[in-house]
Design a protein around this motif. Structure first.
Motif, mmCIF file in Angstrom:
data_model
loop_
_atom_site.group_PDB
_atom_site.id
_atom_site.type_symbol
_atom_site.label_atom_id
_atom_site.label_comp_id
_atom_site.label_asym_id
_atom_site.label_seq_id
_atom_site.Cartn_x
_atom_site.Cartn_y
_atom_site.Cartn_z
ATOM 1 N N THR A 44 22.384 -80.224 13.377
ATOM 2 C CA THR A 44 23.381 -79.396 12.716
ATOM 3 C C THR A 44 24.323 -80.261 11.908
ATOM 4 O OG1 THR A 44 23.291 -77.796 14.511
ATOM 5 C CG2 THR A 44 25.213 -77.703 13.084
ATOM 6 N N ILE A 45 24.469 -79.919 10.647
ATOM 7 C CA ILE A 45 25.485 -80.510 9.793
ATOM 8 C C ILE A 45 26.518 -79.394 9.633
ATOM 9 C CG2 ILE A 45 25.998 -81.557 7.568
ATOM 10 C CD1 ILE A 45 22.961 -82.255 7.425
ATOM 11 N N PRO A 46 27.652 -79.486 10.357
ATOM 12 C CA PRO A 46 28.596 -78.370 10.436
ATOM 13 C C PRO A 46 28.991 -77.809 9.067
ATOM 14 C CG PRO A 46 29.231 -80.099 11.950
ATOM 15 C CD PRO A 46 28.108 -80.658 11.117
ATOM 16 N N GLY A 47 28.853 -76.492 8.959
ATOM 17 C CA GLY A 47 29.220 -75.793 7.742
ATOM 18 C C GLY A 47 28.175 -75.866 6.649
ATOM 19 N N PHE A 48 27.135 -76.683 6.840
ATOM 20 C CA PHE A 48 26.154 -76.879 5.774
ATOM 21 C C PHE A 48 24.773 -76.352 6.156
ATOM 22 C CE2 PHE A 48 23.324 -79.823 3.302
ATOM 23 C CZ PHE A 48 23.550 -79.239 2.077
ATOM 24 N N LEU A 49 24.065 -77.034 7.047
ATOM 25 C CA LEU A 49 22.711 -76.630 7.423
ATOM 26 C C LEU A 49 22.439 -76.886 8.902
ATOM 27 C CD1 LEU A 49 20.548 -78.141 4.520
ATOM 28 C CD2 LEU A 49 20.991 -75.739 4.922
ATOM 29 N N THR A 50 21.482 -76.139 9.446
ATOM 30 C CA THR A 50 20.963 -76.375 10.782
ATOM 31 C C THR A 50 19.441 -76.395 10.678
ATOM 32 O OG1 THR A 50 22.817 -75.260 11.832
ATOM 33 C CG2 THR A 50 20.833 -75.484 13.135
ATOM 34 N N VAL A 78 9.499 -75.181 10.997
ATOM 35 C CA VAL A 78 10.910 -75.556 10.958
ATOM 36 C C VAL A 78 11.727 -74.375 10.437
ATOM 37 C CG1 VAL A 78 12.618 -77.111 9.960
ATOM 38 C CG2 VAL A 78 10.370 -77.973 10.562
ATOM 39 N N LYS A 79 12.779 -74.072 11.147
ATOM 40 C CA LYS A 79 13.717 -73.028 10.731
ATOM 41 C C LYS A 79 14.955 -73.733 10.186
ATOM 42 C CE LYS A 79 16.566 -69.357 12.675
ATOM 43 N NZ LYS A 79 16.955 -68.689 13.918
ATOM 44 N N VAL A 80 15.348 -73.381 8.973
ATOM 45 C CA VAL A 80 16.538 -73.959 8.345
ATOM 46 C C VAL A 80 17.523 -72.825 8.109
ATOM 47 C CG1 VAL A 80 17.441 -75.233 6.365
ATOM 48 C CG2 VAL A 80 15.138 -75.717 7.206
ATOM 49 N N SER A 81 18.728 -72.978 8.632
ATOM 50 C CA SER A 81 19.765 -71.956 8.491
ATOM 51 C C SER A 81 20.940 -72.524 7.712
ATOM 52 C CB SER A 81 20.261 -71.502 9.863
ATOM 53 O OG SER A 81 19.200 -71.030 10.640
ATOM 54 N N ALA A 82 21.453 -71.741 6.788
ATOM 55 C CA ALA A 82 22.616 -72.154 6.009
ATOM 56 C C ALA A 82 23.882 -71.989 6.836
ATOM 57 C CB ALA A 82 22.722 -71.331 4.738
ATOM 58 N N GLY A 83 24.799 -72.940 6.685
ATOM 59 C CA GLY A 83 26.082 -72.879 7.372
ATOM 60 C C GLY A 83 27.092 -72.080 6.567
ATOM 61 N N SER A 84 28.259 -71.898 7.129
ATOM 62 C CA SER A 84 29.274 -71.043 6.509
ATOM 63 C C SER A 84 29.747 -71.565 5.150
ATOM 64 C CB SER A 84 30.465 -70.884 7.449
ATOM 65 O OG SER A 84 31.033 -72.151 7.748
ATOM 66 N N LYS A 85 29.949 -72.867 5.017
ATOM 67 C CA LYS A 85 30.421 -73.412 3.740
ATOM 68 C C LYS A 85 29.362 -73.272 2.649
ATOM 69 C CE LYS A 85 33.612 -76.696 5.805
ATOM 70 N NZ LYS A 85 33.920 -78.105 6.056
#
Length: 93
Positions: A44-50, A78-85
């Motif tokens: 997890t890169i907070p606010g960016f991607l998971t 691989v599942k990639v989720s966008a963070g809030s930012k």
């Protein structure tokens, strides 16, 4: 934006050489790949991607040319989720 453009932007923003920025980008990709390959934790890169490894069950599909059913074995993806930012940036805010 391709890799060389990204490296140039990172080096300018972080005020480091392009060589250093490229090394950091390569290291990030390598470490992320190793952790996802293990499958026991998320990156997890907070606010960016998971990034997360998920299991995909075996399934039956159809050959688009012949219409014959084919078996697709179980595997991982691989599942990639966008963070809030990143989501806010996509909205143009």
């Amino acid at each position: 934006m391709n890799r060389s453009e990204l490296v140039a932007a990172l080096s300018e923003r972080a005020e480091v050489t392009r060589k250093d920025a490229d090394a950091v980008l390569a290291a990030l990709a390598e470490v992320t790949g190793e952790i996802v390959a293990k499958g026991d934790e998320k990156v997890t890169i907070p606010g960016f991607l998971t990034f997360e490894r998920t299991h995909r069950a075996a399934r039956t599909a159809r050959n688009p040319q012949t219409g014959d059913p084919i078996q697709i074995p179980a595997g991982y993806t691989v599942k990639v989720s966008a963070g809030s930012k990143l989501k806010e940036a996509a909205k143009g805010k």
